[in-house]
Design a protein around this motif. Structure first.
Motif, PDB file in Angstrom:
ATOM      1  N   ILE A  27       4.108   8.646  33.294  1.00 32.13           N
ATOM      2  CA  ILE A  27       5.270   7.899  32.814  1.00 32.13           C
ATOM      3  C   ILE A  27       4.833   6.522  32.306  1.00 32.13           C
ATOM      4  O   ILE A  27       5.217   6.099  31.213  1.00 32.13           O
ATOM      5  CB  ILE A  27       6.330   7.781  33.924  1.00 32.13           C
ATOM      6  CG1 ILE A  27       6.941   9.153  34.210  1.00 32.13           C
ATOM      7  CG2 ILE A  27       7.402   6.759  33.570  1.00 32.13           C
ATOM      8  CD1 ILE A  27       7.729   9.241  35.508  1.00 32.13           C
ATOM      9  N   LEU A  36       2.842   6.648  29.002  1.00 30.97           N
ATOM     10  CA  LEU A  36       3.678   6.941  27.840  1.00 30.97           C
ATOM     11  C   LEU A  36       4.551   5.766  27.426  1.00 30.97           C
ATOM     12  O   LEU A  36       4.912   5.646  26.268  1.00 30.97           O
ATOM     13  CB  LEU A  36       4.569   8.152  28.126  1.00 30.97           C
ATOM     14  CG  LEU A  36       3.848   9.488  28.204  1.00 30.97           C
ATOM     15  CD1 LEU A  36       4.794  10.579  28.708  1.00 30.97           C
ATOM     16  CD2 LEU A  36       3.280   9.865  26.842  1.00 30.97           C
ATOM     17  N   ARG A  37       4.892   4.913  28.373  1.00 25.85           N
ATOM     18  CA  ARG A  37       5.870   3.860  28.076  1.00 25.85           C
ATOM     19  C   ARG A  37       5.263   2.473  27.932  1.00 25.85           C
ATOM     20  O   ARG A  37       5.390   1.847  26.903  1.00 25.85           O
ATOM     21  CB  ARG A  37       6.928   3.854  29.171  1.00 25.85           C
ATOM     22  CG  ARG A  37       7.674   5.162  29.188  1.00 25.85           C
ATOM     23  CD  ARG A  37       9.024   5.048  29.770  1.00 25.85           C
ATOM     24  NE  ARG A  37       9.660   6.355  29.689  1.00 25.85           N
ATOM     25  CZ  ARG A  37      10.181   6.975  30.691  1.00 25.85           C
ATOM     26  NH1 ARG A  37      10.209   6.425  31.874  1.00 25.85           N
ATOM     27  NH2 ARG A  37      10.720   8.166  30.524  1.00 25.85           N
ATOM     28  N   THR A  38       4.676   1.959  28.992  1.00 30.63           N
ATOM     29  CA  THR A  38       4.297   0.543  28.997  1.00 30.63           C
ATOM     30  C   THR A  38       2.820   0.303  29.222  1.00 30.63           C
ATOM     31  O   THR A  38       2.356  -0.816  29.094  1.00 30.63           O
ATOM     32  CB  THR A  38       5.064  -0.197  30.110  1.00 30.63           C
ATOM     33  OG1 THR A  38       4.721   0.387  31.367  1.00 30.63           O
ATOM     34  CG2 THR A  38       6.557  -0.103  29.900  1.00 30.63           C
ATOM     35  N   ALA A  45       8.969   3.772  37.579  1.00 30.92           N
ATOM     36  CA  ALA A  45       8.217   5.001  37.302  1.00 30.92           C
ATOM     37  C   ALA A  45       8.128   5.886  38.545  1.00 30.92           C
ATOM     38  O   ALA A  45       8.247   7.117  38.441  1.00 30.92           O
ATOM     39  CB  ALA A  45       6.821   4.656  36.788  1.00 30.92           C
TER      40      ALA A  45
END
Length: 128
Positions: free
Chosen positions: A30, A33-35, A108
């Motif tokens: 997670i 993919l995001r931050t 997350a």
């Protein structure tokens, strides 16, 4: 060299958030993919993952199913060696953020727990 200039520079001091491996691996995906994800340790037995977070995080950490250990000002050196015996790097320092943001990590981990719960519910309904 004066002052030990031949030693690697000190990395940020940190605390360690520990979670079960399954939840931790979901959270790593997670975050990637995001931050972005910071350094993550994987214990040799494979039972837990440890996320390096800024020093002082342990004082306010209260996420059920996880633990956050203080390091009491211990500083991680940028040598490449894991700072905790019996672990190896899953995400080594220098391949992402210097430490994991505790707020983003908490989000997350929560999402990872819900994903695992949903997957387990589907498997139970299918009789697996």
């Amino acid at each position: 060299m004066r002052g030990g200039g031949d030693r690697p520079p000190a990395a940020p001091a940190w605390d360690l958030v520990t979670v079960p491996s399954r939840q931790g691996l979901e959270a790593v995906d997670i975050l990637r993919l995001r931050t972005g994800v910071g350094p993550v340790l994987h214990d040799v037995s494979g039972d837990t993952l440890g996320f390096l977070v800024p020093e002082g995080t342990a004082a306010g950490w209260d996420l059920p199913g996880s633990a956050c250990a203080q390091t009491h000002g211990r500083v991680r050196r940028s040598t490449g060696e894991p700072p905790v015996a019996g672990t190896r790097w899953l995400v080594p320092p220098g391949q992402g953020n210097p430490v994991n943001d505790p707020i983003l990590l908490r989000l997350a981990l929560g999402e990872a727990a819900r994903t695992i719960e949903a997957a387990d519910g589907i498997q139970a309904a299918d009789g697996r």
